[in-house]
Write an enzyme that holds these catalytic residues in place. Structure first.
Site, PDB file in Angstrom:
ATOM      1  N   CYS A 107     -10.069  62.904  41.284  1.00 11.89           N
ATOM      2  CA  CYS A 107     -10.824  62.055  42.221  1.00 11.89           C
ATOM      3  C   CYS A 107     -10.222  62.053  43.620  1.00 11.89           C
ATOM      4  CB  CYS A 107     -10.881  60.626  41.693  1.00 11.89           C
ATOM      5  SG  CYS A 107     -11.690  60.460  40.090  1.00 11.89           S
ATOM      6  N   LYS A 140      -4.164  55.842  42.715  1.00 11.20           N
ATOM      7  CA  LYS A 140      -4.673  54.914  41.711  1.00 11.20           C
ATOM      8  C   LYS A 140      -4.144  53.506  41.955  1.00 11.20           C
ATOM      9  CE  LYS A 140      -4.855  58.372  37.998  1.00 11.20           C
ATOM     10  NZ  LYS A 140      -4.343  58.716  36.652  1.00 11.20           N
ATOM     11  N   HIS A 143      -7.154  53.958  35.663  1.00 13.02           N
ATOM     12  CA  HIS A 143      -6.919  55.221  34.966  1.00 13.02           C
ATOM     13  C   HIS A 143      -8.165  56.092  35.080  1.00 13.02           C
ATOM     14  CE1 HIS A 143      -3.190  53.786  33.051  1.00 13.02           C
ATOM     15  NE2 HIS A 143      -3.821  52.631  32.971  1.00 13.02           N
ATOM     16  N   HIS A 144      -7.950  57.385  34.956  1.00 11.08           N
ATOM     17  CA  HIS A 144      -9.064  58.334  35.018  1.00 11.08           C
ATOM     18  C   HIS A 144      -9.645  58.522  33.624  1.00 11.08           C
ATOM     19  CE1 HIS A 144     -11.377  61.642  36.834  1.00 11.08           C
ATOM     20  NE2 HIS A 144     -11.255  62.208  35.639  1.00 11.08           N
ATOM     21  N   CYS A 145     -10.951  58.380  33.508  1.00 16.24           N
ATOM     22  CA  CYS A 145     -11.640  58.582  32.234  1.00 16.24           C
ATOM     23  C   CYS A 145     -12.180  60.004  32.192  1.00 16.24           C
ATOM     24  CB  CYS A 145     -12.771  57.576  32.068  1.00 16.24           C
ATOM     25  SG  CYS A 145     -13.756  57.851  30.565  1.00 16.24           S
ATOM     26  N   SER A 146     -11.727  60.774  31.217  1.00 12.98           N
ATOM     27  CA  SER A 146     -12.178  62.162  31.115  1.00 12.98           C
ATOM     28  C   SER A 146     -13.641  62.243  30.689  1.00 12.98           C
ATOM     29  CB  SER A 146     -11.299  62.915  30.107  1.00 12.98           C
ATOM     30  OG  SER A 146     -11.320  62.281  28.843  1.00 12.98           O
ATOM     31  N   CYS A 152     -16.144  59.940  31.452  1.00 12.55           N
ATOM     32  CA  CYS A 152     -16.979  59.577  32.604  1.00 12.55           C
ATOM     33  C   CYS A 152     -16.634  60.395  33.841  1.00 12.55           C
ATOM     34  CB  CYS A 152     -16.805  58.089  32.922  1.00 12.55           C
ATOM     35  SG  CYS A 152     -17.311  56.984  31.591  1.00 12.55           S
ATOM     36  N   HIS A 194     -12.579  54.053  26.631  1.00 14.71           N
ATOM     37  CA  HIS A 194     -13.951  54.556  26.650  1.00 14.71           C
ATOM     38  C   HIS A 194     -14.539  54.344  25.263  1.00 14.71           C
ATOM     39  CE1 HIS A 194     -17.319  57.042  28.105  1.00 14.71           C
ATOM     40  NE2 HIS A 194     -17.413  57.405  26.843  1.00 14.71           N
ATOM     41  N   CYS A 195     -15.613  53.571  25.187  1.00 14.16           N
ATOM     42  CA  CYS A 195     -16.190  53.199  23.899  1.00 14.16           C
ATOM     43  C   CYS A 195     -17.428  54.048  23.606  1.00 14.16           C
ATOM     44  CB  CYS A 195     -16.567  51.723  23.893  1.00 14.16           C
ATOM     45  SG  CYS A 195     -17.260  51.172  22.322  1.00 14.16           S
TER      46      CYS A 195
END
Length: 354
Positions: free
Chosen positions: A124, A128, A133-136, A138, A148-149
């Protein structure tokens, strides 16, 4: 491109599955149980009223959890064009870190990586914020990311964590109510062959989901009480003096208000009332050297972070980062300041929390 499209479509499979189960449970309870099985009118009315109330709150909170976009860091955390070009040209990690340190000096950042480096997302291209945190899945940086659900096909973080908790709570109450009211008819299912399958299966499904959701809901209640995310439970945030799993905990009451807000009348409604901006969080401890903390607390008392401070701690434009600055920049020469330093070394400041 085709692969990404397929992944996006498949990501909705768990959500569609839950939607189908909920739709079937509605039919099984309202039609097969209340209409065809229960003979008492008063019992039907009471069951239907309570059922629809719990069903509505469950669906509302589930919808908000799914379709609330994850909050991302503001532009203030992005590198300027000049810094970005300079960062990309540098090949040495030390030089890159120096660029990040200069860019982050006025940002409200109090945590680093385990190796004491500034937390930077190359994907991004931004610094940070704490708890981000970075979501792989999304492919974005998410503020106060919890996890991430797949069951909601969304990241659970600052923008929808309250909705996620309410979704768990109302789904738990929904399953409990269904299982409790169906139980007596489940035991006597053989007296009504038409509704036998639906009553039997409805009880099993409600009981199974209740048991599985109970453990998850209990776990997240514990996280709220401790003011931790799922990620922070497995990897404690690193402050200046090292990792501290309780660094953001302000006490159970304040931790609860940080998620649900100050007005209790909105706590049970899936309406966003969380405190803060998601980028800046009050800390239980400002983990700095005693000499630095003493000097800064005397000269700039309003800038210290503690349990009594408001949410958010301060606007980003007024924030000052005391963590990432080099030691030589904390206190700049003067006899008076030297005396303060010598006196401060005799004390160990453990907590700012009352």
């Amino acid at each position: 491109h085709v692969l990404k499209c397929c992944q996006k479509v498949l990501a909705w499979v768990p959500v569609v599955f839950i939607a189908l189960v909920v739709a079937w449970s509605y039919y099984a309870y309202v039609v097969e149980l209340c209409v065809f099985t229960i003979s008492s009118t008063a019992e039907k009315v009471v069951y239907l009223v309570v059922f629809h109330l719990s069903f509505f709150m469950f669906v509302w909170s589930y919808w908000k959890t799914i379709f609330t976009s994850p909050a991302s860091p503001s532009n203030e955390f992005c590198l300027s064009k000049a810094d970005k070009e300079q960062y990309e040209k540098e090949e040495r990690p030390e030089s890159q870190q120096e660029i990040l340190r200069k860019a982050a000096k006025d940002l409200p950042i109090y945590t680093t990586t385990a190796s004491r480096a500034i937390r930077y997302c190359d994907r991004c291209q931004l610094i940070k914020p704490d708890r981000c945190h970075h979501c792989s899945a999304c492919d974005i940086c998410v503020l106060k990311m919890d996890h991430h659900c797949p069951w909601v096909n969304n990241c659970v973080g600052f923008s929808n964590y309250k909705f996620f908790l309410l979704f768990l709570m109302y789904s738990l109450l929904y399953c409990l109510f269904v299982a409790a009211t169906v139980l007596q008819y489940f035991i006597k299912f053989w007296t009504n062959t038409h509704a036998k399958f639906h009553v039997l299966f409805l009880f099993f499904v409600a009981a199974m989901f209740f048991i599985s959701i109970l453990s998850l809901f209990s776990y997240h209640c514990w996280l709220v009480a401790k003011n931790r995310s799922t990620i922070e439970t497995f990897r404690a945030p690193t402050f200046r003096n090292g990792p501290d799993k309780n660094g953001f905990s302000l006490g159970c009451s304040k931790n609860l208000r940080e998620v649900f807000g100050d007005e209790k009348k909105y706590w049970l409604l899936p309406i966003f009332t969380s405190l803060g901006d998601g980028c800046n969080f009050p800390t239980r401890l400002v983990l700095m050297d005693p000499e630095q903390l003493t000097v800064s607390s005397q000269n700039e008392p309003a800038k210290s972070s503690g349990a009594n401070q408001s949410f958010p701690t301060r606007p980003l434009s007024e924030s000052q980062n005391r963590l990432l600055t080099s030691d030589s920049q904390w206190v700049e020469g003067g006899p008076e300041e030297e005396n303060v330093k010598q006196g401060a070394k005799k004390h160990i400041i453990v907590s700012l929390e009352s």
